[in-house]
Design a protein around this motif. Structure first.
Motif, mmCIF file in Angstrom:
data_model
loop_
_atom_site.group_PDB
_atom_site.id
_atom_site.type_symbol
_atom_site.label_atom_id
_atom_site.label_comp_id
_atom_site.label_asym_id
_atom_site.label_seq_id
_atom_site.Cartn_x
_atom_site.Cartn_y
_atom_site.Cartn_z
ATOM 1 N N HIS A 63 0.932 -1.293 0.163
ATOM 2 C CA HIS A 63 -0.016 -0.025 -0.023
ATOM 3 C C HIS A 63 0.750 1.229 -0.035
ATOM 4 O O HIS A 63 0.432 2.124 0.534
ATOM 5 C CB HIS A 63 -0.857 -0.104 1.284
ATOM 6 C CG HIS A 63 -1.929 -1.118 1.332
ATOM 7 N ND1 HIS A 63 -3.131 -1.336 0.346
ATOM 8 C CD2 HIS A 63 -1.741 -2.298 1.648
ATOM 9 C CE1 HIS A 63 -3.608 -2.280 0.789
ATOM 10 N NE2 HIS A 63 -2.946 -2.964 1.453
ATOM 11 N N ALA A 78 -9.986 4.053 1.639
ATOM 12 C CA ALA A 78 -9.585 2.611 1.861
ATOM 13 C C ALA A 78 -8.966 2.096 0.371
ATOM 14 O O ALA A 78 -9.483 2.542 -0.551
ATOM 15 C CB ALA A 78 -10.480 1.641 2.272
ATOM 16 N N GLU A 79 -8.183 1.097 0.677
ATOM 17 C CA GLU A 79 -7.433 0.579 -0.291
ATOM 18 C C GLU A 79 -7.321 -0.823 -0.301
ATOM 19 O O GLU A 79 -7.010 -1.304 0.664
ATOM 20 C CB GLU A 79 -6.125 1.098 -0.912
ATOM 21 C CG GLU A 79 -5.269 0.400 -1.803
ATOM 22 C CD GLU A 79 -4.176 1.180 -1.912
ATOM 23 O OE1 GLU A 79 -3.935 2.011 -2.872
ATOM 24 O OE2 GLU A 79 -2.969 0.836 -1.339
ATOM 25 N N ASN A 80 -7.969 -1.754 -1.144
ATOM 26 C CA ASN A 80 -7.562 -3.033 -1.478
ATOM 27 C C ASN A 80 -6.544 -3.516 -2.511
ATOM 28 O O ASN A 80 -6.726 -3.032 -3.779
ATOM 29 C CB ASN A 80 -9.034 -3.899 -1.624
ATOM 30 C CG ASN A 80 -9.672 -3.871 -0.428
ATOM 31 O OD1 ASN A 80 -9.281 -3.477 0.669
ATOM 32 N ND2 ASN A 80 -10.872 -4.531 -0.598
ATOM 33 N N HIS A 101 -10.124 -6.680 3.969
ATOM 34 C CA HIS A 101 -10.561 -6.245 2.946
ATOM 35 C C HIS A 101 -12.429 -6.239 2.551
ATOM 36 O O HIS A 101 -12.732 -5.081 2.165
ATOM 37 C CB HIS A 101 -10.117 -7.056 1.922
ATOM 38 C CG HIS A 101 -8.725 -7.409 1.810
ATOM 39 N ND1 HIS A 101 -7.797 -8.330 2.222
ATOM 40 C CD2 HIS A 101 -7.773 -6.233 1.153
ATOM 41 C CE1 HIS A 101 -6.595 -7.857 2.019
ATOM 42 N NE2 HIS A 101 -6.428 -6.668 1.235
ATOM 43 N N ARG A 103 -14.425 -5.566 5.286
ATOM 44 C CA ARG A 103 -14.375 -4.235 6.068
ATOM 45 C C ARG A 103 -14.593 -3.000 5.110
ATOM 46 O O ARG A 103 -15.132 -2.050 5.160
ATOM 47 C CB ARG A 103 -13.721 -4.121 7.257
ATOM 48 C CG ARG A 103 -13.947 -2.786 8.187
ATOM 49 C CD ARG A 103 -13.104 -2.860 9.280
ATOM 50 N NE ARG A 103 -11.796 -2.924 9.245
ATOM 51 C CZ ARG A 103 -10.889 -3.842 9.454
ATOM 52 N NH1 ARG A 103 -11.664 -5.148 10.094
ATOM 53 N NH2 ARG A 103 -9.655 -4.041 9.272
ATOM 54 N N ASN A 104 -13.130 -2.870 4.496
ATOM 55 C CA ASN A 104 -13.121 -1.737 3.330
ATOM 56 C C ASN A 104 -14.256 -1.587 2.461
ATOM 57 O O ASN A 104 -14.935 -0.771 2.087
ATOM 58 C CB ASN A 104 -11.812 -1.771 2.537
ATOM 59 C CG ASN A 104 -10.720 -1.607 3.567
ATOM 60 O OD1 ASN A 104 -10.794 -1.122 4.522
ATOM 61 N ND2 ASN A 104 -9.500 -1.840 3.102
ATOM 62 N N MET A 107 -17.440 -0.518 3.928
ATOM 63 C CA MET A 107 -17.160 0.802 4.649
ATOM 64 C C MET A 107 -18.416 1.831 4.317
ATOM 65 O O MET A 107 -18.773 2.180 3.226
ATOM 66 C CB MET A 107 -15.796 1.676 4.154
ATOM 67 C CG MET A 107 -15.551 2.776 4.839
ATOM 68 S SD MET A 107 -13.892 3.438 4.365
ATOM 69 C CE MET A 107 -12.696 2.623 5.021
ATOM 70 N N TYR A 113 -15.860 4.816 -5.879
ATOM 71 C CA TYR A 113 -14.624 3.700 -5.912
ATOM 72 C C TYR A 113 -13.818 3.689 -7.432
ATOM 73 O O TYR A 113 -14.447 4.215 -8.479
ATOM 74 C CB TYR A 113 -15.100 2.205 -5.725
ATOM 75 C CG TYR A 113 -15.695 1.663 -6.884
ATOM 76 C CD1 TYR A 113 -15.254 0.752 -7.641
ATOM 77 C CD2 TYR A 113 -17.032 1.816 -7.340
ATOM 78 C CE1 TYR A 113 -15.823 0.358 -8.866
ATOM 79 C CE2 TYR A 113 -17.647 1.312 -8.343
ATOM 80 C CZ TYR A 113 -17.021 0.364 -9.264
ATOM 81 O OH TYR A 113 -17.609 0.073 -10.253
#
Length: 133
Positions: A63, A78-80, A101, A103-104, A107, A113
Protein backbone atom coordinates in the motif's frame (compact mmCIF):
# COMPACT_ATOMS: atom_id res chain seq x y z
CA UNK A 1 4.76 -5.24 -18.92
CA UNK A 2 1.17 -5.32 -20.17
CA UNK A 3 -1.19 -2.87 -18.50
CA UNK A 4 -4.96 -2.91 -18.76
CA UNK A 5 -7.46 -0.49 -17.28
CA UNK A 6 -10.50 -2.33 -15.98
CA UNK A 7 -12.78 0.53 -15.08
CA UNK A 8 -12.69 4.23 -15.75
CA UNK A 9 -15.95 6.09 -16.04
CA UNK A 10 -17.90 8.71 -14.22
CA UNK A 11 -21.39 10.18 -14.30
CA UNK A 12 -22.58 9.43 -17.81
CA UNK A 13 -19.18 9.28 -19.50
CA UNK A 14 -18.55 6.17 -21.55
CA UNK A 15 -16.39 3.57 -19.84
CA UNK A 16 -13.00 2.86 -21.32
CA UNK A 17 -12.04 -0.79 -21.08
CA UNK A 18 -15.03 -1.10 -18.76
CA UNK A 19 -16.01 -4.17 -16.79
CA UNK A 20 -19.67 -3.59 -15.88
CA UNK A 21 -19.79 -6.83 -13.89
CA UNK A 22 -17.13 -5.45 -11.54
CA UNK A 23 -19.37 -2.57 -10.46
CA UNK A 24 -22.29 -4.96 -10.13
CA UNK A 25 -20.26 -7.30 -7.94
CA UNK A 26 -19.11 -4.59 -5.53
CA UNK A 27 -22.50 -2.90 -5.40
CA UNK A 28 -24.38 -6.19 -5.12
CA UNK A 29 -22.14 -7.11 -2.20
CA UNK A 30 -22.89 -3.77 -0.55
CA UNK A 31 -26.62 -4.17 -1.25
CA UNK A 32 -26.61 -7.56 0.50
CA UNK A 33 -25.43 -5.66 3.57
CA UNK A 34 -28.00 -2.86 3.14
CA UNK A 35 -25.43 -0.29 2.08
CA UNK A 36 -25.86 2.18 -0.80
CA UNK A 37 -24.12 1.56 -4.12
CA UNK A 38 -20.91 3.36 -4.98
CA UNK A 39 -20.37 5.38 -8.14
CA UNK A 40 -17.29 4.96 -10.31
CA UNK A 41 -14.79 7.81 -9.96
CA UNK A 42 -12.36 8.67 -12.73
CA UNK A 43 -9.94 10.06 -10.13
CA UNK A 44 -10.06 6.90 -7.99
CA UNK A 45 -9.85 4.71 -11.11
CA UNK A 46 -6.75 6.61 -12.18
CA UNK A 47 -5.19 6.17 -8.74
CA UNK A 48 -6.03 2.45 -8.80
CA UNK A 49 -4.51 2.08 -12.27
CA UNK A 50 -1.35 3.94 -11.32
CA UNK A 51 -0.81 1.76 -8.26
CA UNK A 52 -1.68 -1.49 -10.09
CA UNK A 53 0.84 -0.62 -12.82
CA UNK A 54 3.49 0.15 -10.19
CA UNK A 55 2.80 -3.13 -8.35
CA UNK A 56 3.03 -5.07 -11.62
CA UNK A 57 6.26 -3.32 -12.59
CA UNK A 58 7.82 -4.04 -9.19
CA UNK A 59 6.23 -7.49 -8.83
CA UNK A 60 5.22 -6.44 -5.35
CA UNK A 61 2.06 -6.16 -3.27
CA UNK A 62 1.81 -3.21 -0.88
CA UNK A 63 0.00 0.00 0.00
CA UNK A 64 3.03 2.27 -0.45
CA UNK A 65 1.94 5.84 -1.15
CA UNK A 66 -1.74 5.24 -0.31
CA UNK A 67 -2.28 8.58 1.46
CA UNK A 68 -0.45 10.47 -1.30
CA UNK A 69 -2.56 8.77 -4.02
CA UNK A 70 -5.76 9.73 -2.25
CA UNK A 71 -4.67 13.11 -0.89
CA UNK A 72 -7.70 14.84 -2.41
CA UNK A 73 -10.13 12.35 -0.89
CA UNK A 74 -11.90 12.71 2.44
CA UNK A 75 -10.59 10.85 5.48
CA UNK A 76 -13.06 8.05 4.69
CA UNK A 77 -10.89 6.16 2.23
CA UNK A 78 -9.54 2.64 1.83
CA UNK A 79 -7.53 0.52 -0.55
CA UNK A 80 -7.57 -3.19 -1.36
CA UNK A 81 -4.76 -4.83 -3.32
CA UNK A 82 -4.47 -8.38 -4.63
CA UNK A 83 -2.38 -10.45 -7.00
CA UNK A 84 -3.27 -13.59 -8.89
CA UNK A 85 -6.91 -13.33 -9.99
CA UNK A 86 -7.72 -13.40 -13.69
CA UNK A 87 -10.91 -11.35 -13.36
CA UNK A 88 -12.66 -8.84 -11.12
CA UNK A 89 -15.18 -11.41 -9.83
CA UNK A 90 -12.35 -13.50 -8.40
CA UNK A 91 -10.76 -10.39 -6.84
CA UNK A 92 -14.02 -9.32 -5.16
CA UNK A 93 -14.60 -12.86 -3.84
CA UNK A 94 -11.12 -13.03 -2.32
CA UNK A 95 -11.48 -9.58 -0.77
CA UNK A 96 -14.92 -10.51 0.63
CA UNK A 97 -13.36 -13.57 2.31
CA UNK A 98 -10.72 -11.44 4.08
CA UNK A 99 -11.89 -9.54 7.19
CA UNK A 100 -9.91 -6.35 6.53
CA UNK A 101 -10.68 -6.18 2.82
CA UNK A 102 -14.33 -7.01 3.47
CA UNK A 103 -14.50 -4.17 6.00
CA UNK A 104 -13.16 -1.80 3.35
CA UNK A 105 -15.76 -2.91 0.78
CA UNK A 106 -18.51 -2.37 3.37
CA UNK A 107 -17.16 0.95 4.62
CA UNK A 108 -19.83 3.51 5.43
CA UNK A 109 -19.26 7.11 4.45
CA UNK A 110 -17.69 6.38 1.06
CA UNK A 111 -19.53 7.25 -2.14
CA UNK A 112 -17.13 6.34 -4.97
CA UNK A 113 -14.66 3.71 -6.06
CA UNK A 114 -12.04 2.97 -8.69
CA UNK A 115 -10.91 -0.47 -9.81
CA UNK A 116 -7.99 -1.37 -12.06
CA UNK A 117 -5.60 -4.17 -12.86
CA UNK A 118 -2.23 -4.48 -14.52
CA UNK A 119 -0.38 -7.56 -15.69
CA UNK A 120 3.32 -7.75 -14.97
CA UNK A 121 6.09 -9.30 -17.05
CA UNK A 122 5.69 -12.36 -14.84
CA UNK A 123 2.16 -12.86 -16.23
CA UNK A 124 0.51 -12.19 -12.87
CA UNK A 125 -2.38 -9.75 -12.64
CA UNK A 126 -2.31 -7.12 -9.89
CA UNK A 127 -5.62 -5.59 -8.72
CA UNK A 128 -6.28 -2.36 -6.85
CA UNK A 129 -9.59 -1.11 -5.48
CA UNK A 130 -9.68 2.48 -4.20
CA UNK A 131 -12.65 3.66 -2.10
CA UNK A 132 -13.42 7.22 -1.07
CA UNK A 133 -15.36 10.41 -1.78
Amino acid sequence: MRLSMITIATFGLAAIFAAPAAALDLNSFRAQHKLPPLAVSAMLSGAAYSHAADLARRRSLDHNGFRQRLSGVSSAAAENVLVGCDDATCAFRKWAASAGHRRNMLMKGVTHYGLASATGDNGRKYWVLELGN
